[in-house]
Write an enzyme that holds these catalytic residues in place. Sequence first.
Site, PDB file in Angstrom:
ATOM      1  N   HIS A 145       0.809  -1.214   0.000  1.00  0.00           N
ATOM      2  CA  HIS A 145       0.000   0.000   0.000  1.00  0.00           C
ATOM      3  C   HIS A 145       0.846   1.268   0.000  1.00  0.00           C
ATOM      4  CE1 HIS A 145      -3.766   2.290   0.967  1.00  0.00           C
ATOM      5  NE2 HIS A 145      -4.281   1.264   0.351  1.00  0.00           N
ATOM      6  N   ASP A 197      -7.550   4.041   8.987  1.00  0.00           N
ATOM      7  CA  ASP A 197      -8.870   4.052   8.340  1.00  0.00           C
ATOM      8  C   ASP A 197      -9.107   2.795   7.513  1.00  0.00           C
ATOM      9  OD1 ASP A 197      -9.696   6.510   9.341  1.00  0.00           O
ATOM     10  OD2 ASP A 197      -8.749   7.626   7.717  1.00  0.00           O
ATOM     11  N   GLU A 256     -12.979  12.651  12.971  1.00  0.00           N
ATOM     12  CA  GLU A 256     -12.260  13.001  11.752  1.00  0.00           C
ATOM     13  C   GLU A 256     -13.030  14.104  11.027  1.00  0.00           C
ATOM     14  OE1 GLU A 256     -11.006  10.072   8.977  1.00  0.00           O
ATOM     15  OE2 GLU A 256      -9.809   8.935  10.418  1.00  0.00           O
TER      16      GLU A 256
END
Length: 518
Positions: free
Chosen positions: A100, A161, A272
């Site tokens: 990632h 997340d 958030e």
Amino acid sequence: MRPSFSHYLKLLIFVALGGVTTTHVPQQDVPSSLEALPLDGHFSFQDMSAAARDFGNLSSFPPVAVLHPGSVADIVTTIRHVFLMGEHSTLTVAARGHGHSLYGQSQAAGGIVISMESLQSNRMRVHPGASPYVDASGGELWINVLQETLKYGLAPKSWTDYLHLTVGGTLSNAGVSGQTFRHGPQISNVNELEIVTGRGDVITCSPELNSDLFHAALGGLGQFGIITRARIPLEPAPKMVRWIRVLYSDFTSFTADQEMLIVAEKTFDYIEGFVIINRTGILNNWRSSFNPQDPMRASQFESDGKVLFCLEMTKNFSPDEADMMEQEVNTLLSQLRYMPPSLFHTDVTYIEFLDRVHSSEMKLRAKGMWEIPHPWLNIIIPRSMIHIFAQEVFGKILKDSNSGPILLYPVNKSRWDNRTSVVIPDEEVFYLVAFLSSALGPHNIEHTLNLNNRILEFSDKAGIGVKQYLPNYTTEQEWQSHFGARWDIFQQRKKAYDPLAILAPGQGIFQKASASLP
């Protein structure tokens, strides 16, 4: 010199010449000595394409070999072998989790990539009790950690997340999400690590044992060793989550409410924020997953042409305490200055909330929209400069947010351990800001990279004091500027734990001496 944006200029040049940055290494350079190493797993020497890709899809640096370790001993054997080859070998080693990274950080041009996911499940152990914890492989996905610990009614405290990332991967950066304001990043929630250094030594470390290596590796961008095991503290897992979204039109009220919530004694469990620029039908889009508090007023709300700010919050609860949760939520909401028609909420299970991004991933994969370029920009901004930054960027540099989410939320510095390698601003409150763009085609990639460059260039000229999260630089001077006063200790730790600069070459921080020879 403006080190914060020069790499984006280089990427723009590569895009103009055809797209993805690529390096090829002749096949005959594959070291035959690797084939003779005694392993529980195996090496692959064919089809290096997967190991030369990452989520960013902007860089491709094929290795000469991929190790699929069957044990930590395989990683030790491989690194020790490369170390003993000495300075004259060009071989480097990169640990690759779920791939990632954004700009080739988990790749090793002409080197060895270690597929860390081969070390999954067989090394995970949950230890319930008065101080519960889980021992997880560095190659284990956080979603698997969550699923396993939930069997015991337990879960880690701090998350990212997106849960389909490896333990070692996020701990090598920081690991941030909406719980960070309260619990700190994931690197502040580790009891112990097992690390294979650049010398091929296996070292168990903690705040009390081999503490220098422990703190170096956390947020250390893979420079000092490969995390093969992490001991993560656990807490009783919530059963349900009240998930809430509201909108603001005023940035000052939006940030003031966020800053009030992150220091309040009684507050939400996750906080958030998002920036929404010139998007059509925002509240109608929310209806697929959320319920409006006032359906009539919500249906009349217009978002076109506006810069709006979304505050996203959760409150954990048990079904038998739903009434108490409702009271607490209503009390907190009554203190906020959001636009009343925009109040939406829903109740979901804890795992449904934490794994929320994965459901979006599945939809994007079905449309062929997941494995595309992601020229992301992740930065950290001091609280004192966030309004200057927002005034110029939102609505001026950026005319819309249609290419992907823009995250913006504050965290408390006191929850971060300043002994780790991660670099943060020197203010008690600072903001995490993420421009999570997707781009189809060279023109869109070039456009997004140009916007990233303009954001960084403005920040540099205005003295914003930006620090990059998931930093991406190409020269020692840029890295020295990034680390500032911490550069010397970072270099010292590199010399101590990876003196030949074998590990994590894709970060571009240190170059193996032999790799620079003609």
